[in-house]
Design a protein around this motif. Structure first.
Motif, mmCIF file in Angstrom:
data_model
loop_
_atom_site.group_PDB
_atom_site.id
_atom_site.type_symbol
_atom_site.label_atom_id
_atom_site.label_comp_id
_atom_site.label_asym_id
_atom_site.label_seq_id
_atom_site.Cartn_x
_atom_site.Cartn_y
_atom_site.Cartn_z
ATOM 1 N N ALA A 62 -16.825 -27.957 -30.854
ATOM 2 C CA ALA A 62 -16.045 -29.074 -30.311
ATOM 3 C C ALA A 62 -14.657 -28.646 -29.867
ATOM 4 C CB ALA A 62 -15.921 -30.183 -31.347
ATOM 5 N N GLY A 63 -14.059 -27.652 -30.525
ATOM 6 C CA GLY A 63 -12.728 -27.228 -30.130
ATOM 7 C C GLY A 63 -11.882 -26.853 -31.323
ATOM 8 N N VAL A 64 -10.584 -26.655 -31.059
ATOM 9 C CA VAL A 64 -9.645 -26.150 -32.054
ATOM 10 C C VAL A 64 -8.450 -27.100 -32.152
ATOM 11 C CG1 VAL A 64 -8.033 -24.275 -32.575
ATOM 12 C CG2 VAL A 64 -10.310 -23.746 -31.713
ATOM 13 N N LEU A 65 -8.023 -27.372 -33.384
ATOM 14 C CA LEU A 65 -6.807 -28.144 -33.642
ATOM 15 C C LEU A 65 -5.755 -27.225 -34.242
ATOM 16 C CD1 LEU A 65 -7.996 -31.535 -35.190
ATOM 17 C CD2 LEU A 65 -7.171 -31.102 -32.889
ATOM 18 N N CYS A 66 -4.556 -27.289 -33.699
ATOM 19 C CA CYS A 66 -3.459 -26.426 -34.140
ATOM 20 C C CYS A 66 -2.267 -27.307 -34.500
ATOM 21 C CB CYS A 66 -3.091 -25.459 -33.017
ATOM 22 S SG CYS A 66 -1.585 -24.518 -33.318
ATOM 23 N N GLY A 84 -3.878 -21.445 -15.056
ATOM 24 C CA GLY A 84 -4.857 -22.263 -14.350
ATOM 25 C C GLY A 84 -5.552 -23.274 -15.239
ATOM 26 N N ARG A 85 -4.883 -23.630 -16.371
ATOM 27 C CA ARG A 85 -5.432 -24.619 -17.302
ATOM 28 C C ARG A 85 -6.882 -24.275 -17.684
ATOM 29 N NH1 ARG A 85 -3.081 -30.249 -14.526
ATOM 30 N NH2 ARG A 85 -0.960 -29.468 -14.192
ATOM 31 N N PRO A 86 -7.071 -23.155 -18.368
ATOM 32 C CA PRO A 86 -8.437 -22.650 -18.615
ATOM 33 C C PRO A 86 -9.294 -23.535 -19.511
ATOM 34 C CG PRO A 86 -6.808 -21.401 -19.858
ATOM 35 C CD PRO A 86 -6.040 -22.263 -18.919
ATOM 36 N N PHE A 87 -8.685 -24.428 -20.279
ATOM 37 C CA PHE A 87 -9.428 -25.378 -21.100
ATOM 38 C C PHE A 87 -8.516 -26.595 -21.293
ATOM 39 C CE2 PHE A 87 -7.258 -22.239 -23.686
ATOM 40 C CZ PHE A 87 -6.500 -22.993 -24.564
ATOM 41 N N PRO A 88 -9.086 -27.769 -21.520
ATOM 42 C CA PRO A 88 -8.244 -28.955 -21.721
ATOM 43 C C PRO A 88 -7.439 -28.856 -23.017
ATOM 44 C CG PRO A 88 -10.531 -29.565 -21.247
ATOM 45 C CD PRO A 88 -10.526 -28.100 -21.534
ATOM 46 N N ILE A 89 -6.159 -29.207 -22.956
ATOM 47 C CA ILE A 89 -5.315 -29.350 -24.137
ATOM 48 C C ILE A 89 -4.886 -30.802 -24.193
ATOM 49 C CG2 ILE A 89 -3.147 -28.691 -25.253
ATOM 50 C CD1 ILE A 89 -3.414 -25.941 -24.031
ATOM 51 N N ARG A 90 -5.381 -31.526 -25.191
ATOM 52 C CA ARG A 90 -5.194 -32.976 -25.194
ATOM 53 C C ARG A 90 -3.723 -33.369 -25.203
ATOM 54 N NH1 ARG A 90 -7.977 -36.835 -29.666
ATOM 55 N NH2 ARG A 90 -6.456 -35.774 -30.998
ATOM 56 N N SER A 91 -2.864 -32.581 -25.834
ATOM 57 C CA SER A 91 -1.436 -32.885 -25.863
ATOM 58 C C SER A 91 -0.877 -33.026 -24.451
ATOM 59 C CB SER A 91 -0.686 -31.776 -26.598
ATOM 60 O OG SER A 91 -1.415 -31.299 -27.694
ATOM 61 N N PHE A 92 -1.457 -32.293 -23.499
ATOM 62 C CA PHE A 92 -0.970 -32.311 -22.123
ATOM 63 C C PHE A 92 -1.823 -33.200 -21.216
ATOM 64 C CE2 PHE A 92 0.124 -27.715 -23.359
ATOM 65 C CZ PHE A 92 1.279 -28.127 -24.007
ATOM 66 N N THR A 93 -3.141 -33.122 -21.371
ATOM 67 C CA THR A 93 -3.993 -33.936 -20.501
ATOM 68 C C THR A 93 -3.771 -35.423 -20.760
ATOM 69 O OG1 THR A 93 -5.844 -33.779 -22.071
ATOM 70 C CG2 THR A 93 -5.758 -32.148 -20.290
ATOM 71 N N PHE A 112 2.931 -25.368 -22.359
ATOM 72 C CA PHE A 112 2.458 -25.987 -21.118
ATOM 73 C C PHE A 112 2.645 -25.038 -19.938
ATOM 74 C CE2 PHE A 112 3.049 -28.340 -17.208
ATOM 75 C CZ PHE A 112 1.994 -29.255 -17.228
ATOM 76 N N ASP A 113 3.805 -24.381 -19.867
ATOM 77 C CA ASP A 113 4.081 -23.488 -18.740
ATOM 78 C C ASP A 113 3.080 -22.340 -18.692
ATOM 79 O OD1 ASP A 113 6.227 -25.011 -17.890
ATOM 80 O OD2 ASP A 113 7.717 -23.826 -18.976
ATOM 81 N N ARG A 114 2.744 -21.751 -19.840
ATOM 82 C CA ARG A 114 1.804 -20.653 -19.839
ATOM 83 C C ARG A 114 0.387 -21.165 -19.519
ATOM 84 N NH1 ARG A 114 1.570 -15.339 -21.502
ATOM 85 N NH2 ARG A 114 3.756 -15.432 -20.871
ATOM 86 N N PRO A 137 -11.945 -21.920 -26.511
ATOM 87 C CA PRO A 137 -12.441 -23.213 -27.011
ATOM 88 C C PRO A 137 -12.829 -24.133 -25.858
ATOM 89 C CG PRO A 137 -10.059 -23.242 -26.990
ATOM 90 C CD PRO A 137 -10.472 -21.852 -26.543
ATOM 91 N N PRO A 138 -13.771 -25.050 -26.071
ATOM 92 C CA PRO A 138 -14.063 -26.045 -25.043
ATOM 93 C C PRO A 138 -12.890 -26.992 -24.831
ATOM 94 C CG PRO A 138 -15.305 -26.511 -27.038
ATOM 95 C CD PRO A 138 -14.664 -25.175 -27.234
ATOM 96 N N ARG A 139 -12.051 -27.172 -25.861
ATOM 97 C CA ARG A 139 -10.837 -27.975 -25.755
ATOM 98 C C ARG A 139 -9.968 -27.641 -26.962
ATOM 99 N NH1 ARG A 139 -15.112 -30.694 -26.789
ATOM 100 N NH2 ARG A 139 -15.401 -31.119 -24.586
ATOM 101 N N ALA A 140 -8.699 -28.044 -26.884
ATOM 102 C CA ALA A 140 -7.772 -27.780 -27.986
ATOM 103 C C ALA A 140 -6.743 -28.896 -28.037
ATOM 104 C CB ALA A 140 -7.086 -26.424 -27.804
ATOM 105 N N ASP A 141 -6.013 -28.938 -29.140
ATOM 106 C CA ASP A 141 -4.926 -29.895 -29.270
ATOM 107 C C ASP A 141 -3.850 -29.269 -30.142
ATOM 108 O OD1 ASP A 141 -3.484 -32.172 -28.899
ATOM 109 O OD2 ASP A 141 -4.765 -33.481 -30.106
ATOM 110 N N PHE A 142 -2.592 -29.579 -29.801
ATOM 111 C CA PHE A 142 -1.450 -29.125 -30.591
ATOM 112 C C PHE A 142 -0.833 -30.362 -31.232
ATOM 113 C CE2 PHE A 142 -2.077 -25.697 -27.603
ATOM 114 C CZ PHE A 142 -1.869 -24.563 -28.370
ATOM 115 N N LEU A 143 -0.829 -30.397 -32.558
ATOM 116 C CA LEU A 143 -0.422 -31.591 -33.293
ATOM 117 C C LEU A 143 0.987 -31.442 -33.843
ATOM 118 C CD1 LEU A 143 -3.690 -32.112 -35.369
ATOM 119 C CD2 LEU A 143 -3.141 -33.020 -33.105
ATOM 120 N N LEU A 144 1.782 -32.497 -33.698
ATOM 121 C CA LEU A 144 3.078 -32.532 -34.367
ATOM 122 C C LEU A 144 2.840 -32.671 -35.874
ATOM 123 C CD1 LEU A 144 4.865 -35.014 -31.951
ATOM 124 C CD2 LEU A 144 5.355 -32.563 -32.176
ATOM 125 N N PRO A 145 3.593 -31.926 -36.695
ATOM 126 C CA PRO A 145 3.410 -32.075 -38.143
ATOM 127 C C PRO A 145 3.801 -33.491 -38.571
ATOM 128 C CG PRO A 145 5.315 -30.688 -37.640
ATOM 129 C CD PRO A 145 4.597 -30.909 -36.357
#
Length: 783
Positions: A165-169, A230-239, A223-225, A189-197
């Motif tokens: 399903a993906g990775v949570l960081c 080329g946005r190789p996988f969705p990052i929910r924090s940004f999408t 986000f810049d990197r 990962p098929p998708r990822a998310d970066f979570l605020l603590p």
């Protein structure tokens, strides 16, 4: 109403992460909970979910197994939990999207085989490279968990990608953001998310330099990197932010104003609000409800759940005045908490990350400000809500989105019927008396049995007939039999409604046709009409040997209760391929057996399409098989809810099984049905563009709408093969699916480029094409 259920199956964990909101925050209720969910608790939870799904006619729900660490349950008990959940919920006619979130320490092939068997998507917590991960995610003795987490990710990526399903960081501003991103990227990962603590005003987050909004800076560096890659996988924090810019739902409770539809079931069966509230104060998520004595409807009335449905009204005055509130939505409710007096609302505050969220949103806006060049203004956008656009634009469409399209189609059919009424006056020739009587009967039925009339008008080929009447009247060459079909509509409505009526109906081509019911073959010498005597919905003709009823395949998850196998209606002859004549019983039996087999494949493996198909597909028209033996299918632009297909059969050299082939045709053609309905509501392209465009899957060039239709349909085709690579039952079919996925992914991606470069798409059309490309790009790592 809830659509997402978090089921805690364990309250202990094999790690001792010091940033954990369950064990390291204000709430200590975990100490008083059972270590594991007992069988009775799981069973009662499953029954309550099924009850809730039936009460609200939910086509699908999401259940996430959580903890603690859910894999502490062990494979045997986990199997029992999954079996009970799937059997109980799906027996109620509701599709079940099962997920599990784990630290990965105990994930092994035995668990993965079990999750694949039960179609469970697996998410992994990983905070970046070794240094970043070991800053918090350690065992109680201080040992690193990094290698075990990496092993789990590699296992999913390399051997079980269909359940990954993906990775949570979780973010720590002491970690180097680009290094963390690159470590996550390496897992493909098929998708990822970066979570605020999780933090509150009473217990603020770590800040190295309070003069800077460090969390925004950290995320913007990622986000810049990501953008440069080329946005190789969705990052929910940004999408989520990018979607919100377009007026679409954020898809997360951390951003946006969309209502939250999630509830937590603890190991003892108690019902709680979102887990993150444990960071606020001891007992913050509690509701006083449990699955043994309360329904989910009862629990949903709790003030905590109610507050999450009020959008802007639930936010502080500071938030309501903020220019980016529609994007951030005030942030996560937990992050608004401040200990206060009993008279004050402790959540009536901006987020503790308020300035970070503002800078992140404005930073992404500045980096993506330039819109695509469009030369065509939008013209029609009739009532397409943002969440429906979001669903459909990405190539999908859940039951809610399809229901919205269906309601518009119903309005169109009512309008068409009124236009036919008006056009029939003076255009029915020798049938005028029959037509006038039919109109009078239909108006009477509309007053008493409106719902039943609308069901008959919902027959997919009603608009085909109505437009034919209007075209004939417009050209001055009306066909009296066409207008006389109004009597057949009236008779079918009276029978279905259980009403009384005496109706003269036309005989055309030696048969009496009653839409949605079937036809009575009376022969060429029977005259031009027949009077039907209907009492309490009973009509003798339906019991005659010459009656040929519409056969139905009972599929309880479908909005109509099943699929009609339509081989009687005269107006079905509007497909690109020749329709089949009335099927002999042995041929019909083959259809009746294969449609459920195809549906089982869709319901089991293709959750992005199955609920929408169940909500909108009412009819399959058998087509004449191709002389070459290749699969044949079709849709008619004005026949919403119907597809045509020749029954796939085994043949030499065919790697795909016939039921799988039919499932693919259903996905493919229903994509056309959906987009056709969208085009009835909104302009996606300049209708005056007469140029022809190359379609990668055809030798002949296509008009712009044809290319758009083909692209939309082949996103569904590509996704079908993407999943089939892992779910096909044998190696040959999996290899075939792999080749087909690569072929259609490339074709469809090139087509989105041709559409975007046409210069003839409206802003909404560009949004659709951009969203389709986003969907395709998300699968790039799987090509």
């Amino acid at each position: 109403m809830f659509r997402q259920f978090v089921l805690k199956v364990a309250t202990r964990c094999d790690l001792a992460c010091d940033h954990c909101y369950v064990y390291e925050s204000a709430d200590t209720s975990w100490r008083r909970k059972p270590r594991f969910a007992e069988a009775d608790t799981v069973r009662r939870t499953a029954e309550r979910i099924a009850e809730h799904a039936v009460a609200h006619r939910l086509p699908a729900v999401v259940v996430v197994l959580h903890g603690g660490e859910p894999l502490l349950l062990g494979p045997d008990r986990m199997r029992g939990v999954l079996t009970v959940l799937r059997d109980t919920v799906e027996r109620a006619g509701c599709a079940l999207d099962l997920r599990v979130h784990t630290n990965g320490v105990r994930l092994d092939p035995e668990f993965c085989d079990l999750f694949r068997e039960h179609r469970v998507q697996v998410g992994i917590s990983l905070d970046g490279d070794r240094a970043a991960n070991d800053l918090h995610r350690r065992f109680a003795n201080g040992a690193s968990s990094y290698e075990k987490a990496q092993r789990a990710v590699a296992l999913l990526r390399d051997r079980y990608p269909d359940i990954f399903a993906g990775v949570l960081c979780t973010i720590d501003v002491r970690n180097e953001p680009v290094a963390v991103y690159e470590a996550i990227r390496e897992t493909t990962p098929p998708r990822a998310d970066f979570l605020l603590p999780h933090a509150t005003h009473s217990k603020p987050p770590l800040r190295l330099d309070p003069a800077h909004n460090e969390y925004a800076d950290w995320l913007l560096a990622v986000f810049d990197r990501w953008n440069a890659d080329g946005r190789p996988f969705p990052i929910r924090s940004f999408t989520s932010v990018l979607d919100a810019f377009r007026g679409l739902p954020s898809g997360t409770e951390s951003l946006g104003l969309d209502p939250v539809d999630l509830v937590v079931v603890e190991t003892d069966g108690t019902l709680e609000q979102t887990d993150s509230l444990k960071a606020a104060y001891d007992g913050a998520p509690t509701t006083g409800f449990d699955v043994f004595t309360h329904s989910f409807d009862e629990a949903s009335a709790h003030p905590g759940f109610e507050a999450r449905r009020h959008g802007l009204a639930d936010l502080s005055g500071t938030c309501r005045r903020c220019p980016v509130v529609a994007i951030c939505g005030g942030g996560l409710r937990t992050h608004r908490y401040r200990a206060s007096s009993i008279e004050e609302d402790p959540f009536d505050n901006p987020s503790v990350y308020c300035h970070d969220l503002r800078d992140l949103i404005m930073g992404i806006r500045a980096r993506t400000l330039a819109p695509p060049a469009v030369r065509v203004p939008a013209q029609r956008t009739l009532g397409l809500p943002a969440d429906v656009v979001h669903q459909l634009a990405h190539g999908y469409g859940d039951a809610k989105a399809i229901a919205h399209l269906s309601r518009f189609q119903r309005s169109l059919r009512i309008l068409l019927l009124a236009k036919v009424f008006a056009a029939a006056d003076g255009n029915s020739g020798p049938r005028q008396e029959m037509v006038d009587a039919a109109i009078a009967t239909l108006k009477t039925l509309d007053g008493i049995h409106k719902t039943t009339l609308h069901e008959v008008l919902g027959h997919p080929y009603m608009p085909v007939w109505a437009l034919r009447c209007l075209d004939d009247a417009h050209t001055g060459r009306p066909h009296p039999d066409d207008f006389a079909h109004l009597a057949a509509l009236a008779a079918a409505t009276a029978i279905r409604a259980g009403a009384d009526a005496d109706i003269e109906v036309p005989v055309r081509r030696g048969a009496v046709y009653l839409p949605t019911l079937g036809r009575l073959v009376v022969g060429a010498d029977a005259g031009t009409s027949m009077r039907l005597r209907i009492r309490h919905g009973e009509c003798d003709v339906l019991n005659l040997p010459a009656w040929q009823g519409v056969r139905r395949v009972p599929l309880p998850t479908f909005a109509s209760g099943g699929i009609a196998l339509e081989d009687t209606d005269p107006f079905r002859r509007c497909h690109h391929w020749e329709v089949a004549r009335r099927l002999p019983d042995p041929d019909a039996d083959m259809w009746l057996r294969m449609i459920p087999q195809a549906w089982d494949i869709l319901a089991r493996d293709h959750h992005s399409y199955a609920p929408g198909i169940a909500a909108g597909l009412s009819t399959i028209v058998p087509l004449t098989p191709s002389p070459s033996g290749r699969d044949v299918s079709s849709t008619a632009r004005r026949a919403f809810g119907a597809i045509g297909a020749a029954l796939p059969v085994p043949r030499a050299g065919r790697a795909q099984r016939p039921a799988s082939a039919l499932a693919l045709l259903m996905v493919h053609e229903f994509q056309h049905v959906k987009l056709g309905a969208v085009l009835d509501m909104a302009d996606l392209h300049d209708r005056h563009d007469t140029r022809l465009y190359e379609a990668p899957w055809r030798q002949d060039p296509r008009p712009l709408e044809g290319l758009l239709q083909g692209t939309y349909a082949h996103v569904g085709v590509t996704d079908f093969w993407r999943v089939r690579r892992f779910t096909a039952p044998d190696a040959d079919e999996r290899a075939h699916a792999e080749a087909e996925f690569g072929l259609w992914h490339g074709h469809t991606l090139r087509a989105t480029g041709a559409l975007a470069a046409s210069g003839s798409l409206t802003p909404l059309g560009l949004r659709f094409v951009e969203a389709l490309r986003t969907t395709l790009d998300a699968w790039t790592s799987k090509v």
